[in-house]
Design a protein around this motif. Structure first.
Motif, short mmCIF file in Angstrom:
data_model
loop_
_atom_site.label_atom_id
_atom_site.label_comp_id
_atom_site.label_asym_id
_atom_site.label_seq_id
_atom_site.Cartn_x
_atom_site.Cartn_y
_atom_site.Cartn_z
N ALA B 179 -18.23 -0.85 8.81
CA ALA B 179 -17.22 -1.90 8.61
C ALA B 179 -16.25 -1.95 9.79
O ALA B 179 -15.91 -3.03 10.28
N GLY B 180 -15.81 -0.76 10.25
CA GLY B 180 -14.90 -0.69 11.38
C GLY B 180 -15.49 -1.30 12.63
O GLY B 180 -14.85 -2.09 13.33
N LEU B 181 -16.76 -0.96 12.91
CA LEU B 181 -17.42 -1.47 14.11
C LEU B 181 -17.66 -2.98 14.03
O LEU B 181 -17.53 -3.68 15.03
N VAL B 182 -18.00 -3.48 12.85
CA VAL B 182 -18.23 -4.92 12.69
C VAL B 182 -16.93 -5.69 12.96
O VAL B 182 -16.92 -6.66 13.71
N LEU B 183 -15.83 -5.20 12.34
CA LEU B 183 -14.54 -5.87 12.57
C LEU B 183 -14.18 -5.85 14.06
O LEU B 183 -13.77 -6.85 14.64
N ASP B 184 -14.36 -4.67 14.68
CA ASP B 184 -14.08 -4.51 16.11
C ASP B 184 -14.92 -5.48 16.93
O ASP B 184 -14.43 -6.13 17.86
N TYR B 185 -16.19 -5.61 16.56
CA TYR B 185 -17.10 -6.51 17.28
C TYR B 185 -16.60 -7.95 17.23
O TYR B 185 -16.55 -8.63 18.26
N PHE B 186 -16.16 -8.39 16.05
CA PHE B 186 -15.70 -9.78 15.93
C PHE B 186 -14.38 -10.00 16.67
O PHE B 186 -14.17 -11.05 17.27
N ILE B 187 -13.49 -9.00 16.61
CA ILE B 187 -12.22 -9.14 17.34
C ILE B 187 -12.49 -9.22 18.85
O ILE B 187 -11.92 -10.05 19.55
N ARG B 188 -13.41 -8.38 19.33
CA ARG B 188 -13.76 -8.41 20.75
C ARG B 188 -14.32 -9.77 21.15
O ARG B 188 -14.00 -10.32 22.18
N ARG B 189 -15.21 -10.28 20.30
CA ARG B 189 -15.84 -11.57 20.60
C ARG B 189 -14.81 -12.68 20.66
O ARG B 189 -14.87 -13.54 21.52
N LYS B 190 -13.86 -12.62 19.70
CA LYS B 190 -12.81 -13.64 19.64
C LYS B 190 -11.92 -13.55 20.88
O LYS B 190 -11.60 -14.56 21.51
N ASN B 191 -11.55 -12.31 21.25
CA ASN B 191 -10.69 -12.12 22.42
C ASN B 191 -11.35 -12.58 23.71
O ASN B 191 -10.69 -13.06 24.62
N ASN B 192 -12.66 -12.38 23.79
CA ASN B 192 -13.36 -12.77 25.01
C ASN B 192 -13.73 -14.24 25.02
O ASN B 192 -14.33 -14.73 25.97
N GLY B 193 -13.37 -14.92 23.92
CA GLY B 193 -13.57 -16.36 23.86
C GLY B 193 -15.01 -16.81 23.83
O GLY B 193 -15.33 -17.89 24.30
#
Lengths: 170, 194
Positions: B179-193
């Motif tokens: 769950a932690g890694l999935v959330l991290d993955y989506f936040i990274r994707r959002k930040n990188n646009g």
């Protein structure tokens, strides 16, 4: 028993491999140890700061009082209530949650439902706030972005999963 | 952010102690907490010094590099910005392995070294990088296969089957890390646009 073998074998492999690669292993060790000493020097203030703040917070009994307000709400969900303070403390202090687990074992036994749940929570998450503070301050990073709430989110999922798994298996 | 947590713990702690008339024990706590901090450091210091020494041998002999390269296919998915032969990957792997075996205290020096190596390739020294956050999420969600302390405590309290919690811990750990890694993955994707 197997876990007792891991460290000796690990050290044996490292020393043996360094020796056959003709590395001055003693010199390497001393250099590394010196680096470790510098690390300790750098992290000591943050450890002291964290222990100081956590101790004041725990001593105030804030969690127990806040918990007693939550009690009527939580009892509706049929949760074992003794677990809540432990779950709340787990991300802040390893020693504090360990001592609550010890109390649970004494009062209910390690093989009771609460005992098994406490063991699972203790084994499945870590002291997130403490680790973040320690690791980031060791390299002087102050802007930690989403690290905190992402870590706490993972803990919450871990605690929820513990409850579900223990309910299903035992 | 750390400043916020620190302030929160102290302000809530002091104000609440004052309100509930706990002043004497609060005083004791403040006076002894510096000592507890030192004691904790004293427990940690020999372990850190010993293991950074041992691991330096592994680094100098090229063993850590080999481990990094071997694990690269797996770790590159999680840490795409870290170069292939960076020692950080070796330290991350050692940290996770030590945590998994329930050797929490031996894991700390590896983790600190990993952060140190990641900081060397960080361009903004006061800001956390993506690999640092991913690593700490993996670390704090606690990938533990053998929770040694818990098992020892269960045994001490006369559990019939102290190891019975290994499987439940493993499943719960897996859920929290995932769950932690999935959330991290989506936040990274959002930040990188993307």
């Amino acid at each position: 028993m197997v876990s007792k073998l891991i460290i000796p074998i690990f050290i044996l492999i490292i020393v043996f491999y360094g020796f056959i690669k003709k590395v001055d292993i003693y010199d390497s060790f001393l250099n590394g140890a010196k680096e470790g000493l510098i690390t300790c020097f750098n992290i000591f203030p943050s450890i002291l700061a964290m222990v100081f703040a956590v101790n004041i917070f725990l001593e105030s009994n804030f969690l127990n009082t806040a918990f007693s307000f939550l009690l009527p709400v939580l009892s509706k969900f049929n949760l074992p209530l003794d677990i809540i303070p432990m779950a709340l403390l787990r991300p802040i202090s390893g020693t504090a949650s360990l001592s609550i687990m010890n109390d649970i074992f004494t009062n209910y036994g390690p093989d009771s439902f609460v005992g098994l749940l406490a063991s699972t929570i203790q084994g499945s998450t870590d002291t997130t706030i403490y680790v973040l503070a320690l690791y980031f301050s060791s390299i002087k990073v102050t802007k930690i972005k989403h690290a905190l709430y992402n870590g706490l989110f993972a803990d919450l999922i871990g605690i929820t999963a513990s409850f579900i798994v223990v309910s299903l298996l035992f | 952010m750390v400043a916020f947590i620190w302030a929160f713990l102290i302000i809530v702690g002091v104000v609440f102690s004052l309100l509930s008339g706990n002043v004497i024990s609060l005083n004791d706590t403040i006076l002894t907490s510096a000592n507890s901090g030192l004691k904790m450091m004293m427990d940690l210091l020999p372990i850190i010094v010993l293991w950074t020494g041992i691991m330096k041998i592994a680094e100098d002999s090229g063993m850590l590099n080999k481990i990094s390269k071997f694990l690269y296919p797996l770790l590159s998915k999680l840490f795409p910005c870290v170069p292939k032969d960076n020692p950080a990957l070796g330290y991350i792997a050692s940290n996770i392995a030590a945590n998994a075996m329930g050797l929490g205290s031996a894991a700390t020096p590896f983790g600190l070294k990993a952060m140190n190596e990641l900081q060397k390739i960080n361009l903004q020294k006061d800001t956390a990088t993506e690999p640092m956050i991913t690593f700490l999420i993996l670390n704090t969600s606690g990938v533990t296969i053998v929770p040694t302390t818990t098992i020892a405590l269960r045994l001490m309290h006369g559990s019939v089957n102290p190891e019975s919690i290994i499987i439940t811990s493993l499943i719960a750990t897996f859920c929290s890390s995932f769950a932690g890694l999935v959330l991290d993955y989506f936040i990274r994707r959002k930040n990188n646009g993307i």
